[in-house]
Scaffold this active site. Structure first.
Site, PDB file in Angstrom:
ATOM      1  CG  ASP A 148       7.794   3.936   0.970  1.00  0.00           C
ATOM      2  OD1 ASP A 148       7.371   3.724   2.222  1.00  0.00           O
ATOM      3  OD2 ASP A 148       8.127   2.876   0.305  1.00  0.00           O
TER       4      ASP A 148
ATOM      5  CD  GLU B 148      -1.755  -0.576  16.456  1.00  0.00           C
ATOM      6  OE1 GLU B 148      -2.584  -0.170  17.677  1.00  0.00           O
ATOM      7  OE2 GLU B 148      -1.594   0.266  15.695  1.00  0.00           O
TER       8      GLU B 148
ATOM      9  CB  CYS C  11      -4.644   6.009 -21.849  1.00  0.00           C
ATOM     10  SG  CYS C  11      -2.969   6.431 -21.453  1.00  0.00           S
TER      11      CYS C  11
ATOM     12  CB  SER D 105      -4.181  -0.434  10.504  1.00  0.00           C
ATOM     13  OG  SER D 105      -4.885   0.177   9.505  1.00  0.00           O
TER      14      SER D 105
ATOM     15  CG  ASN E 136       0.549  -4.411  12.714  1.00  0.00           C
ATOM     16  OD1 ASN E 136       1.145  -3.813  11.543  1.00  0.00           O
ATOM     17  ND2 ASN E 136      -0.358  -3.843  13.203  1.00  0.00           N
TER      18      ASN E 136
ATOM     19  CD  GLN F 119      -2.539  -1.117   2.561  1.00  0.00           C
ATOM     20  OE1 GLN F 119      -3.715  -0.693   2.985  1.00  0.00           O
ATOM     21  NE2 GLN F 119      -1.770  -1.907   3.595  1.00  0.00           N
ATOM     22  CG  ASN F 120       4.075   1.129   2.213  1.00  0.00           C
ATOM     23  OD1 ASN F 120       2.847   1.372   2.947  1.00  0.00           O
ATOM     24  ND2 ASN F 120       4.927   0.698   2.985  1.00  0.00           N
TER      25      ASN F 120
ATOM     26  CG  HIS G 186      -3.003   2.398  -1.795  1.00  0.00           C
ATOM     27  ND1 HIS G 186      -2.939   2.199  -0.440  1.00  0.00           N
ATOM     28  CD2 HIS G 186      -3.983   1.590  -2.230  1.00  0.00           C
ATOM     29  CE1 HIS G 186      -4.037   1.705  -0.167  1.00  0.00           C
ATOM     30  NE2 HIS G 186      -4.668   1.256  -1.015  1.00  0.00           N
TER      31      HIS G 186
HETATM   32  N1  APR Z   1       6.651  -2.514  12.740  1.00  0.00           N
HETATM   33  C1  APR Z   1       5.323  -3.095  12.684  1.00  0.00           C
HETATM   34  N2  APR Z   1       4.239  -2.423  12.777  1.00  0.00           N
HETATM   35  C2  APR Z   1       4.193  -1.122  12.739  1.00  0.00           C
HETATM   36  C3  APR Z   1       5.390  -0.309  12.749  1.00  0.00           C
HETATM   37  C4  APR Z   1       6.551  -0.792  12.695  1.00  0.00           C
HETATM   38  N3  APR Z   1       7.780  -0.576  12.888  1.00  0.00           N
HETATM   39  N4  APR Z   1       5.048   0.817  12.819  1.00  0.00           N
HETATM   40  C5  APR Z   1       3.667   0.828  12.668  1.00  0.00           C
HETATM   41  N5  APR Z   1       3.277  -0.403  12.709  1.00  0.00           N
HETATM   42  C6  APR Z   1       1.965  -0.729  12.719  1.00  0.00           C
HETATM   43  C7  APR Z   1       0.799   0.325  13.447  1.00  0.00           C
HETATM   44  O1  APR Z   1       0.610  -0.100  14.573  1.00  0.00           O
HETATM   45  C8  APR Z   1      -0.484  -0.011  12.478  1.00  0.00           C
HETATM   46  O2  APR Z   1      -1.167  -1.057  12.974  1.00  0.00           O
HETATM   47  O3  APR Z   1       1.280  -0.520  11.337  1.00  0.00           O
HETATM   48  C9  APR Z   1       0.123  -0.283  11.043  1.00  0.00           C
HETATM   49  C10 APR Z   1       0.029   0.921  10.060  1.00  0.00           C
HETATM   50  O4  APR Z   1      -1.210   1.043   9.650  1.00  0.00           O
HETATM   51  P1  APR Z   1      -1.947   2.381   9.092  1.00  0.00           P
HETATM   52  O5  APR Z   1      -1.218   3.607   9.485  1.00  0.00           O
HETATM   53  O6  APR Z   1      -3.317   2.408   8.930  1.00  0.00           O
HETATM   54  O7  APR Z   1      -1.036   2.173   7.451  1.00  0.00           O
HETATM   55  P2  APR Z   1      -1.777   1.438   6.393  1.00  0.00           P
HETATM   56  O8  APR Z   1      -2.339   0.086   6.945  1.00  0.00           O
HETATM   57  O9  APR Z   1      -0.721   1.109   5.513  1.00  0.00           O
HETATM   58  O10 APR Z   1      -2.854   2.543   5.560  1.00  0.00           O
HETATM   59  C11 APR Z   1      -3.532   1.946   4.547  1.00  0.00           C
HETATM   60  O11 APR Z   1      -4.545   4.170   4.235  1.00  0.00           O
HETATM   61  O12 APR Z   1      -4.177   6.206   4.682  1.00  0.00           O
HETATM   62  C12 APR Z   1      -4.523   5.490   3.619  1.00  0.00           C
HETATM   63  O13 APR Z   1      -3.313   5.146   1.439  1.00  0.00           O
HETATM   64  C13 APR Z   1      -3.065   5.206   2.951  1.00  0.00           C
HETATM   65  O14 APR Z   1      -1.961   3.222   2.092  1.00  0.00           O
HETATM   66  C14 APR Z   1      -2.529   3.749   3.272  1.00  0.00           C
HETATM   67  C15 APR Z   1      -3.848   3.219   3.746  1.00  0.00           C
HETATM   68 ZN    ZN Z   2      -3.294   8.671 -21.602  1.00  0.00          ZN
END
Ligand code: APR
Ligand code: ZN
Length: 287
Positions: free
Chosen positions: A110, A247, A136, A202, A245, A107-108, A125
């Site tokens: 970066d 949490e 296109c 998450s 993760n 989803q990143n 994403h």
């Molecule tokens: N190691 C493990 N888990 C981690 C760490 C780490 N170093 N740092 C953060 N986390 C966990 C957090 O506790 C959280 O549960 O990673 C999760 C990140 O969740 P989000 O912040 O909701 O990110 P993500 O799931 O990628 O969001 C999805 O939402 O905002 C939009 O487009 C954006 O791609 C993104 C999408």
């Molecule tokens: Zn085009």
């Protein structure tokens, strides 16, 4: 923790087609903020999240103003040119090199998986360094357009060199459809895999969060011998789902995943790779 790392290593070694799903959590140790953890962008600035839900509509209704705003406001993720992959990214690249991990679906935006050496990466994403035609779907490296000059000349939005359609950043906004090529291939990989390694998300954002659920639905048939010595066919889960993760997530609580290894991806994933190397050395000791 040690038992779970050993279990994950065994599950990965025994898998035939493992893929990884990743989110912002895998990049926080590189200094890229996540969104919904206590120090997340949306947690700290709910107004910014509300504005983010309007971005796609703004591009559709007023692309010139959309671009003016985009080129004059700072990126919420900070300067992605300056950040570097961390041991979590490198561990997944290592698993690919070992032939264990077939794809990373992230989803990143970066570009850190690719910079760590991962070759097979699906950017669900989009990518912050690219542009995409809204008509296109053609993608361009941002450097192929001099956006600053176009702005000075009042020639925003940029136009597609292939079809003349309006160009937007490749990143996918809330309420924007996932580009069909990436959405299609991601589902194919989830339907093909027998192990899903979910790292740093998450699992709260759809349609990405449907992918683990689609994997959980899959069943394979196998024969089991009963006490009476009869063979009966039974359906068993086709995919082992492991979460790494900081949490628990709805996947943990909803028992979509088989187990959660709770902690930092940058610490746990390298330990899993180490354990796999040790496992292989034990199985195939060099003379
Ligand atoms: N190691 C493990 N888990 C981690 C760490 C780490 N170093 N740092 C953060 N986390 C966990 C957090 O506790 C959280 O549960 O990673 C999760 C990140 O969740 P989000 O912040 O909701 O990110 P993500 O799931 O990628 O969001 C999805 O939402 O905002 C939009 O487009 C954006 O791609 C993104 C999408
Ligand atoms: Zn085009």
């Amino acid at each position: 923790m040690k038992e779970l790392i050993e279990k994950a290593a065994k599950d990965l070694v025994n898998s035939n087609y493992a893929i990884a799903l990743t989110g912002a959590g895998i990049s926080t140790e590189s200094g890229v903020p996540d969104f919904r953890s206590p120090s997340g962008i949306w947690t700290k600035d709910p107004e910014a999240e509300k504005r983010a839900y309007e971005s796609y509509q703004k591009f559709l209704t007023n692309p010139k103003e959309y671009w003016e705003e985009r080129l004059t406001s700072p990126s919420l993720l900070g300067d992605l040119e300056k950040v570097k992959p961390n041991p979590g990214h490198y561990a997944l690249a290592e698993l690919e090199k070992m032939g264990i991990l077939k794809w990373v679906i992230t989803q990143n935006v970066d570009n850190l998986h690719q910079r760590a050496g991962s070759k097979n990466v699906l950017e669900y994403h989009g990518n912050a360094f690219n542009l995409r035609c809204a008509s296109c779907n053609a993608r361009y490296d941002s450097k192929e357009y001099d956006l600053g000059k176009l702005r000075e000349e009042g020639k925003l939005p940029p136009l597609c060199k292939k079809c003349g359609g309006k160009i937007k950043p490749d990143i996918v906004h809330f309420r924007e459809p996932i580009p069909s090529d990436v959405a299609h291939q991601s589902l194919e990989e989830v339907w093909r895999c027998d192990l899903l390694l979910i790292c740093g998300t998450s699992a709260a954002v759809y349609p990405f969060a449907n992918l683990p659920r689609a994997a959980r639905e899959r069943r394979i048939e196998r024969e089991r011998k009963t006490e009476l010595g009869l063979f009966v066919a039974e359906k068993i889960p086709a995919v082992t789902i492991i979460e790494v993760n900081a949490e628990p997530t709805p996947l943990t609580v909803g028992k979509i995943s088989d187990y959660l290894i709770q902690g930092k991806t940058g610490e746990i994933l390298p330990k899993i790779v180490e354990e796999i190397v040790a496992l292989c050395q034990r199985s195939y000791p060099r003379n």
